[in-house]
Design a protein around this motif. Structure first.
Motif, PDB file in Angstrom:
ATOM      1  N   SER A   1      -1.541   4.394   3.788  1.00 56.49           N
ATOM      2  CA  SER A   1      -2.641   3.606   4.346  1.00 56.49           C
ATOM      3  C   SER A   1      -3.909   3.676   3.516  1.00 56.49           C
ATOM      4  CB  SER A   1      -2.948   4.086   5.773  1.00 56.49           C
ATOM      5  OG  SER A   1      -1.850   3.862   6.629  1.00 56.49           O
ATOM      6  N   TYR A   2      -4.596   2.525   3.443  1.00 55.89           N
ATOM      7  CA  TYR A   2      -5.904   2.403   2.814  1.00 55.89           C
ATOM      8  C   TYR A   2      -6.818   1.654   3.784  1.00 55.89           C
ATOM      9  CZ  TYR A   2      -3.698   3.895  -1.541  1.00 55.89           C
ATOM     10  OH  TYR A   2      -3.020   4.613  -2.501  1.00 55.89           O
ATOM     11  N   GLU A   3      -8.107   1.588   3.476  1.00 62.88           N
ATOM     12  CA  GLU A   3      -9.070   0.967   4.388  1.00 62.88           C
ATOM     13  C   GLU A   3      -9.263  -0.516   4.079  1.00 62.88           C
ATOM     14  OE1 GLU A   3     -10.218   2.177   7.036  1.00 62.88           O
ATOM     15  OE2 GLU A   3      -9.720   4.299   6.816  1.00 62.88           O
ATOM     16  N   GLY A   4      -8.178  -1.267   4.089  1.00 63.06           N
ATOM     17  CA  GLY A   4      -8.280  -2.698   3.880  1.00 63.06           C
ATOM     18  C   GLY A   4      -7.317  -3.202   2.834  1.00 63.06           C
ATOM     19  N   ALA A   5      -7.180  -4.533   2.776  1.00 61.90           N
ATOM     20  CA  ALA A   5      -6.254  -5.153   1.832  1.00 61.90           C
ATOM     21  C   ALA A   5      -6.698  -4.960   0.384  1.00 61.90           C
ATOM     22  CB  ALA A   5      -6.115  -6.645   2.143  1.00 61.90           C
ATOM     23  N   ALA A   6      -8.004  -5.050   0.135  1.00 61.24           N
ATOM     24  CA  ALA A   6      -8.490  -4.906  -1.243  1.00 61.24           C
ATOM     25  C   ALA A   6      -8.177  -3.522  -1.809  1.00 61.24           C
ATOM     26  CB  ALA A   6      -9.989  -5.202  -1.313  1.00 61.24           C
ATOM     27  N   PRO A   7      -8.461  -2.427  -1.081  1.00 60.13           N
ATOM     28  CA  PRO A   7      -8.076  -1.107  -1.597  1.00 60.13           C
ATOM     29  C   PRO A   7      -6.564  -0.951  -1.752  1.00 60.13           C
ATOM     30  CG  PRO A   7      -9.740  -0.864   0.105  1.00 60.13           C
ATOM     31  CD  PRO A   7      -9.296  -2.303   0.130  1.00 60.13           C
ATOM     32  N   ALA A   8      -5.783  -1.581  -0.864  1.00 60.28           N
ATOM     33  CA  ALA A   8      -4.327  -1.500  -0.980  1.00 60.28           C
ATOM     34  C   ALA A   8      -3.848  -2.166  -2.267  1.00 60.28           C
ATOM     35  CB  ALA A   8      -3.659  -2.143   0.235  1.00 60.28           C
ATOM     36  N   MET A   9      -4.409  -3.328  -2.576  1.00 58.76           N
ATOM     37  CA  MET A   9      -4.034  -3.999  -3.821  1.00 58.76           C
ATOM     38  C   MET A   9      -4.475  -3.197  -5.036  1.00 58.76           C
ATOM     39  SD  MET A   9      -4.568  -8.092  -3.141  1.00 58.76           S
ATOM     40  CE  MET A   9      -6.236  -7.956  -2.477  1.00 58.76           C
ATOM     41  N   ASN A  10      -5.667  -2.623  -4.957  1.00 61.43           N
ATOM     42  CA  ASN A  10      -6.149  -1.816  -6.085  1.00 61.43           C
ATOM     43  C   ASN A  10      -5.246  -0.611  -6.327  1.00 61.43           C
ATOM     44  OD1 ASN A  10      -8.324  -3.488  -6.631  1.00 61.43           O
ATOM     45  ND2 ASN A  10      -9.722  -2.350  -5.315  1.00 61.43           N
ATOM     46  N   ALA A  11      -4.659  -0.076  -5.251  1.00 65.63           N
ATOM     47  CA  ALA A  11      -3.740   1.053  -5.410  1.00 65.63           C
ATOM     48  C   ALA A  11      -2.512   0.650  -6.200  1.00 65.63           C
ATOM     49  CB  ALA A  11      -3.335   1.588  -4.035  1.00 65.63           C
ATOM     50  N   VAL A  12      -2.058  -0.591  -6.020  1.00 72.88           N
ATOM     51  CA  VAL A  12      -0.924  -1.100  -6.807  1.00 72.88           C
ATOM     52  C   VAL A  12      -1.350  -1.303  -8.254  1.00 72.88           C
ATOM     53  CG1 VAL A  12       0.775  -2.944  -7.039  1.00 72.88           C
ATOM     54  CG2 VAL A  12       0.056  -2.213  -4.757  1.00 72.88           C
ATOM     55  N   VAL A  13      -2.519  -1.894  -8.445  1.00 69.45           N
ATOM     56  CA  VAL A  13      -3.032  -2.126  -9.800  1.00 69.45           C
ATOM     57  C   VAL A  13      -3.165  -0.805 -10.550  1.00 69.45           C
ATOM     58  CG1 VAL A  13      -5.019  -2.910 -11.144  1.00 69.45           C
ATOM     59  CG2 VAL A  13      -4.220  -4.265  -9.199  1.00 69.45           C
ATOM     60  N   ASN A  14      -3.650   0.235  -9.859  1.00 64.41           N
ATOM     61  CA  ASN A  14      -3.897   1.529 -10.494  1.00 64.41           C
ATOM     62  C   ASN A  14      -2.645   2.398 -10.623  1.00 64.41           C
ATOM     63  OD1 ASN A  14      -6.610   0.849 -10.647  1.00 64.41           O
ATOM     64  ND2 ASN A  14      -7.117   1.835  -8.712  1.00 64.41           N
ATOM     65  N   GLY A  15      -1.517   1.919 -10.110  1.00 63.94           N
ATOM     66  CA  GLY A  15      -0.282   2.675 -10.218  1.00 63.94           C
ATOM     67  C   GLY A  15      -0.138   3.807  -9.225  1.00 63.94           C
ATOM     68  N   GLU A  16      -0.958   3.808  -8.177  1.00 63.21           N
ATOM     69  CA  GLU A  16      -0.863   4.852  -7.152  1.00 63.21           C
ATOM     70  C   GLU A  16       0.365   4.655  -6.268  1.00 63.21           C
ATOM     71  OE1 GLU A  16      -4.489   5.011  -4.904  1.00 63.21           O
ATOM     72  OE2 GLU A  16      -5.719   4.652  -6.687  1.00 63.21           O
ATOM     73  N   VAL A  17       0.776   3.420  -6.090  1.00 66.77           N
ATOM     74  CA  VAL A  17       1.913   3.067  -5.250  1.00 66.77           C
ATOM     75  C   VAL A  17       2.743   2.008  -5.965  1.00 66.77           C
ATOM     76  CG1 VAL A  17       0.723   3.614  -3.078  1.00 66.77           C
ATOM     77  CG2 VAL A  17       0.579   1.302  -4.037  1.00 66.77           C
ATOM     78  N   ASP A  18       3.916   1.716  -5.395  1.00 65.57           N
ATOM     79  CA  ASP A  18       4.828   0.761  -6.035  1.00 65.57           C
ATOM     80  C   ASP A  18       4.550  -0.695  -5.669  1.00 65.57           C
ATOM     81  OD1 ASP A  18       6.421   2.828  -7.243  1.00 65.57           O
ATOM     82  OD2 ASP A  18       7.286   3.207  -5.255  1.00 65.57           O
ATOM     83  N   ALA A  19       4.085  -0.923  -4.432  1.00 68.35           N
ATOM     84  CA  ALA A  19       3.996  -2.300  -3.956  1.00 68.35           C
ATOM     85  C   ALA A  19       3.075  -2.363  -2.747  1.00 68.35           C
ATOM     86  CB  ALA A  19       5.387  -2.827  -3.586  1.00 68.35           C
ATOM     87  N   THR A  20       2.788  -3.579  -2.335  1.00 66.98           N
ATOM     88  CA  THR A  20       2.070  -3.807  -1.089  1.00 66.98           C
ATOM     89  C   THR A  20       2.452  -5.187  -0.571  1.00 66.98           C
ATOM     90  OG1 THR A  20      -0.084  -3.708   0.040  1.00 66.98           O
ATOM     91  CG2 THR A  20      -0.013  -4.852  -2.085  1.00 66.98           C
ATOM     92  N   ALA A  21       2.076  -5.472   0.664  1.00 62.69           N
ATOM     93  CA  ALA A  21       2.256  -6.811   1.236  1.00 62.69           C
ATOM     94  C   ALA A  21       0.941  -7.184   1.917  1.00 62.69           C
ATOM     95  CB  ALA A  21       3.408  -6.841   2.234  1.00 62.69           C
TER      96      ALA A  21
END
Length: 332
Positions: free
Chosen positions: A193-213
């Motif tokens: 979990s992150y605090e919103g869609a933008a941080p979730a996408m940034n986590a994918v960009v930064n390689g912290e996670v594999d994917a998001t929806a």
């Protein structure tokens, strides 16, 4: 142009509810309507509370609403971001504000999820709906440099390995979308979990996670910039925000799911103020600048107000209660 949602209903528990069609109400400005007792609305600046971080769909569209609303009232409209609790912090703040029409909340499917997941004592019964103005088909996203070049690659990996999926908070609409897609694909997922869609996408960009929806319109800028790759949209047809991205159904996953946004006032608001708010929002929805923003940024315009919106919220409450039970989602 607004999407006609007439006649679209859920075919199964994983289907993104569409509800009844748009009614073309005549829009009139709610500028300083004189109310009972000599008071008027609005008599001071109006605040819209966005319950997620800046940069996401709720924040960006709420700012577009605020900009347009200033054309039809004689006060300023501002947006504040009050994040946390999968959106419950900001929604509670707006729901518990003075019922005078000067504090507006932004809500989404989470309002239909909080009680089912014991996140907060907040449901559609605790707000006065004003207008739904958009919907967001979910988009399965990975890093541009990911080993997943297709939905098939993502599924093949997830059937033998655990995929880390970012979401916009436990119990959020994007958590539910990711869980629904993973269930349909029969893959193993760890939800982060992150605090919103933008941080979730940034986590994918930064390689912290594999994917998001997250929503197609929210993801479009980073997909176009080459930071993210969209594998598929969970909708019945390709969407304007990502016109070259196939639907998940085309890729073998029979699922439509996503999110939507609506604005609300606290309960107990005077009928005159509620009507003035609705009149103003009708004008905002037809405002040329608002329409241009929505179209240029790939946001689907979908209008529900009044009894239609109240019925839709009740349907969403039942739908997500069933989905939580079906997917066995519990607080981690």
């Amino acid at each position: 142009m607004p999407r006609d949602t007439s006649g679209r209903t859920a075919s199964n528990r994983r289907t993104f509810l569409k509800g009844a069609g748009i009614t073309g109400l005549a829009a009139t400005a709610g500028c300083l309507d004189q109310l009972s007792g000599g008071q008027s609305w609005p008599s001071r600046p109006v605040e819209i509370v966005s319950p997620w971080a800046a940069g996401g769909g709720a924040d960006r569209t709420s700012r577009a609403v605020a900009d347009a609303a200033e054309n039809y009232t004689e006060v300023s409209w501002n947006v504040s971001n009050q994040t946390g609790g999968s959106g419950s912090v900001g929604m509670n703040a707006a729901a518990n504000a003075d019922a005078d029409g000067h504090t507006i909340g932004c809500t989404a499917p989470e309002i239909a999820l909080f009680e089912h997941l014991d996140i907060a004592d907040l449901s559609p019964d605790d707000i006065t709906p004003i207008m739904q103005y958009t919907e967001f088909p979910a988009t399965l996203l990975v890093n541009q440099d990911s080993e997943f070049g297709s939905v098939d690659d993502w599924i093949a990996y997830g059937q033998d390995n655990t995929i880390q999926m970012a979401n916009s908070g436990f119990g959020s609409s994007w958590h539910m979308a990711a869980a629904g897609i993973a269930s349909e694909a029969d893959v193993q997922v760890e939800h982060i979990s992150y605090e919103g869609a933008a941080p979730a996408m940034n986590a994918v960009v930064n390689g912290e996670v594999d994917a998001t929806a997250v929503g197609a319109a929210e993801a479009a800028p980073q997909v176009q910039d080459g930071q993210l790759e969209a594998l598929g949209v969970a909708f019945s047809e390709p969407v304007a925000a990502l016109p070259d991205v196939p639907t998940l159904a085309d890729e073998g996953l029979d699922i439509e799911i996503g999110s939507w946004l609506a604005h609300f006032a606290p309960t107990g608001i005077a009928d005159e103020v509620q009507q003035s708010l609705l009149d103003t929002y009708q004008s905002v929805y037809e405002d040329e600048g608002f329409i241009e923003f929505m179209e240029n940024n790939g946001f689907i315009r979908t209008r529900r107000t009044g009894d239609e919106l109240s019925t839709f919220l009740d349907e969403q409450y039942q739908f997500y209660g069933d989905l939580v039970e079906e997917l066995g989602i519990n607080e981690e």
